[in-house]
Design a protein around this motif. Structure first.
Motif, PDB file in Angstrom:
ATOM      1  N   ARG A 159      93.499  99.014  21.933  1.00  8.17           N
ATOM      2  CA  ARG A 159      94.632  98.665  21.173  1.00  8.17           C
ATOM      3  C   ARG A 159      94.239  98.318  19.591  1.00  8.17           C
ATOM      4  O   ARG A 159      94.581  98.948  18.710  1.00  8.17           O
ATOM      5  CB  ARG A 159      95.399  97.350  21.659  1.00  8.17           C
ATOM      6  CG  ARG A 159      96.822  97.324  20.536  1.00  8.17           C
ATOM      7  CD  ARG A 159      97.479  98.394  20.604  1.00  8.17           C
ATOM      8  NE  ARG A 159      98.771  98.252  19.660  1.00  8.17           N
ATOM      9  CZ  ARG A 159      99.669  99.111  19.355  1.00  8.17           C
ATOM     10  NH1 ARG A 159      99.424 100.323  19.655  1.00  8.17           N
ATOM     11  NH2 ARG A 159     100.805  98.883  18.445  1.00  8.17           N
TER      12      ARG A 159
ATOM     13  N   ASN B  83      95.097 101.980  10.567  1.00  5.17           N
ATOM     14  CA  ASN B  83      94.902 101.523   8.921  1.00  5.17           C
ATOM     15  C   ASN B  83      93.980 102.299   7.992  1.00  5.17           C
ATOM     16  O   ASN B  83      94.488 102.592   7.045  1.00  5.17           O
ATOM     17  CB  ASN B  83      94.236 100.038   9.286  1.00  5.17           C
ATOM     18  CG  ASN B  83      94.465  99.222   8.138  1.00  5.17           C
ATOM     19  OD1 ASN B  83      95.683  99.367   7.213  1.00  5.17           O
ATOM     20  ND2 ASN B  83      93.198  98.971   7.654  1.00  5.17           N
TER      21      ASN B  83
ATOM     22  N   TYR C 270      95.676  90.217  14.932  1.00  7.50           N
ATOM     23  CA  TYR C 270      94.465  90.380  15.595  1.00  7.50           C
ATOM     24  C   TYR C 270      93.229  89.927  14.509  1.00  7.50           C
ATOM     25  O   TYR C 270      92.232  89.347  15.184  1.00  7.50           O
ATOM     26  CB  TYR C 270      93.783  91.898  15.953  1.00  7.50           C
ATOM     27  CG  TYR C 270      94.668  92.572  17.290  1.00  7.50           C
ATOM     28  CD1 TYR C 270      93.622  92.508  18.202  1.00  7.50           C
ATOM     29  CD2 TYR C 270      95.907  93.098  17.175  1.00  7.50           C
ATOM     30  CE1 TYR C 270      93.941  93.233  19.449  1.00  7.50           C
ATOM     31  CE2 TYR C 270      96.143  93.622  18.478  1.00  7.50           C
ATOM     32  CZ  TYR C 270      95.318  93.496  19.408  1.00  7.50           C
ATOM     33  OH  TYR C 270      95.686  94.079  20.829  1.00  7.50           O
TER      34      TYR C 270
ATOM     35  N   TYR D  10      92.900 101.651  18.105  1.00  7.07           N
ATOM     36  CA  TYR D  10      94.006 102.340  17.484  1.00  7.07           C
ATOM     37  C   TYR D  10      94.621 102.007  16.181  1.00  7.07           C
ATOM     38  O   TYR D  10      94.821 102.558  15.231  1.00  7.07           O
ATOM     39  CB  TYR D  10      95.169 102.299  18.643  1.00  7.07           C
ATOM     40  CG  TYR D  10      96.454 102.628  18.077  1.00  7.07           C
ATOM     41  CD1 TYR D  10      96.932 104.259  17.968  1.00  7.07           C
ATOM     42  CD2 TYR D  10      97.537 101.724  17.669  1.00  7.07           C
ATOM     43  CE1 TYR D  10      98.031 104.753  17.649  1.00  7.07           C
ATOM     44  CE2 TYR D  10      98.783 102.451  17.138  1.00  7.07           C
ATOM     45  CZ  TYR D  10      98.980 103.773  17.200  1.00  7.07           C
ATOM     46  OH  TYR D  10     100.269 104.259  16.641  1.00  7.07           O
ATOM     47  N   LEU D  11      94.736 100.580  16.169  1.00  2.00           N
ATOM     48  CA  LEU D  11      95.284 100.001  14.853  1.00  2.00           C
ATOM     49  C   LEU D  11      94.408 100.110  13.759  1.00  2.00           C
ATOM     50  O   LEU D  11      94.694 100.346  12.599  1.00  2.00           O
ATOM     51  CB  LEU D  11      95.381  98.374  15.106  1.00  2.00           C
ATOM     52  CG  LEU D  11      96.820  97.933  16.081  1.00  2.00           C
ATOM     53  CD1 LEU D  11      96.905  96.715  16.118  1.00  2.00           C
ATOM     54  CD2 LEU D  11      97.959  98.481  15.448  1.00  2.00           C
TER      55      LEU D  11
ATOM     56  N   GLU E 143     100.723  93.481  13.505  1.00  2.63           N
ATOM     57  CA  GLU E 143      99.885  93.278  14.518  1.00  2.63           C
ATOM     58  C   GLU E 143      98.475  93.195  14.426  1.00  2.63           C
ATOM     59  O   GLU E 143      97.945  92.327  14.898  1.00  2.63           O
ATOM     60  CB  GLU E 143     100.210  94.453  15.549  1.00  2.63           C
ATOM     61  CG  GLU E 143      99.733  94.307  17.004  1.00  2.63           C
ATOM     62  CD  GLU E 143     100.056  95.441  17.932  1.00  2.63           C
ATOM     63  OE1 GLU E 143      99.148  95.427  18.967  1.00  2.63           O
ATOM     64  OE2 GLU E 143     100.648  96.380  17.466  1.00  2.63           O
ATOM     65  N   LEU E 144      98.259  94.186  13.414  1.00  3.55           N
ATOM     66  CA  LEU E 144      96.693  94.114  13.117  1.00  3.55           C
ATOM     67  C   LEU E 144      96.068  92.845  12.425  1.00  3.55           C
ATOM     68  O   LEU E 144      95.161  92.290  12.660  1.00  3.55           O
ATOM     69  CB  LEU E 144      96.391  95.568  12.125  1.00  3.55           C
ATOM     70  CG  LEU E 144      95.061  95.361  11.770  1.00  3.55           C
ATOM     71  CD1 LEU E 144      93.889  95.567  12.530  1.00  3.55           C
ATOM     72  CD2 LEU E 144      95.037  96.914  10.797  1.00  3.55           C
TER      73      LEU E 144
ATOM     74  N   GLU F 270     103.074  97.638  13.365  1.00  4.86           N
ATOM     75  CA  GLU F 270     101.666  97.795  13.413  1.00  4.86           C
ATOM     76  C   GLU F 270     100.859  96.979  12.379  1.00  4.86           C
ATOM     77  O   GLU F 270      99.673  96.618  12.873  1.00  4.86           O
ATOM     78  CB  GLU F 270     101.366  99.233  13.607  1.00  4.86           C
ATOM     79  CG  GLU F 270     101.864  99.779  15.004  1.00  4.86           C
ATOM     80  CD  GLU F 270     101.653 101.400  14.727  1.00  4.86           C
ATOM     81  OE1 GLU F 270     101.728 101.834  15.963  1.00  4.86           O
ATOM     82  OE2 GLU F 270     101.983 101.894  13.734  1.00  4.86           O
ATOM     83  N   ARG F 271     101.032  97.257  11.110  1.00  5.62           N
ATOM     84  CA  ARG F 271     100.301  96.240  10.318  1.00  5.62           C
ATOM     85  C   ARG F 271     100.323  94.960  10.560  1.00  5.62           C
ATOM     86  O   ARG F 271      99.164  94.267  10.386  1.00  5.62           O
ATOM     87  CB  ARG F 271     100.699  96.639   8.931  1.00  5.62           C
ATOM     88  CG  ARG F 271     100.395  98.035   8.232  1.00  5.62           C
ATOM     89  CD  ARG F 271     100.457  98.081   6.851  1.00  5.62           C
ATOM     90  NE  ARG F 271     102.057  98.357   6.468  1.00  5.62           N
ATOM     91  CZ  ARG F 271     102.740  99.585   6.595  1.00  5.62           C
ATOM     92  NH1 ARG F 271     101.837 100.416   7.135  1.00  5.62           N
ATOM     93  NH2 ARG F 271     103.772  99.473   6.537  1.00  5.62           N
TER      94      ARG F 271
ATOM     95  N   LEU G  63      99.905 103.315   9.946  1.00  8.12           N
ATOM     96  CA  LEU G  63     100.790 102.360  10.791  1.00  8.12           C
ATOM     97  C   LEU G  63     101.951 102.082  10.004  1.00  8.12           C
ATOM     98  O   LEU G  63     102.157 102.072   8.913  1.00  8.12           O
ATOM     99  CB  LEU G  63      99.722 101.257  10.616  1.00  8.12           C
ATOM    100  CG  LEU G  63      98.264 101.012  11.093  1.00  8.12           C
ATOM    101  CD1 LEU G  63      97.809  99.690  11.006  1.00  8.12           C
ATOM    102  CD2 LEU G  63      98.401 101.315  12.684  1.00  8.12           C
TER     103      LEU G  63
END
Length: 85
Positions: A39, A47, A63, A42-43, A59-60, A56-57, A52
């Protein structure tokens, strides 16, 4: 009808790990699960390619914050091991 359980997210994985009362050695050895690694790849690719969406941004960013926390935790574990020598 089977109930589908969602995949644990990386934050939950780290929290579960910490609840297991790991040794400093286990903290140093901690690695993201294969699902989390995929994952994150992918992110990061999204990016880099600016594809994204807002979720998703976010979520990144989560992380990256978690990674920073785990790095600090590993530093403390190494310090503890060095102090115990």
């Amino acid at each position: 009808m089977a109930v589908m359980m969602p995949e644990p997210n990386p934050t939950e994985e780290v929290l579960d790990f910490l609840l297991s009362a790991p040794t400093p050695e286990a903290v140093i050895a901690l690695r993201p699960s294969p699902v989390a690694q995929e994952r994150l790849r992918y992110l990061l690719d999204g990016n880099r390619n600016t594809t994204l969406n807002d979720a998703e941004r976010a979520e990144l960013e989560n992380y990256l914050q978690l990674e920073h926390f785990v790095r600090r935790l590993k530093i403390r574990a190494r310090e503890k091991l060095a102090a115990d020598v």
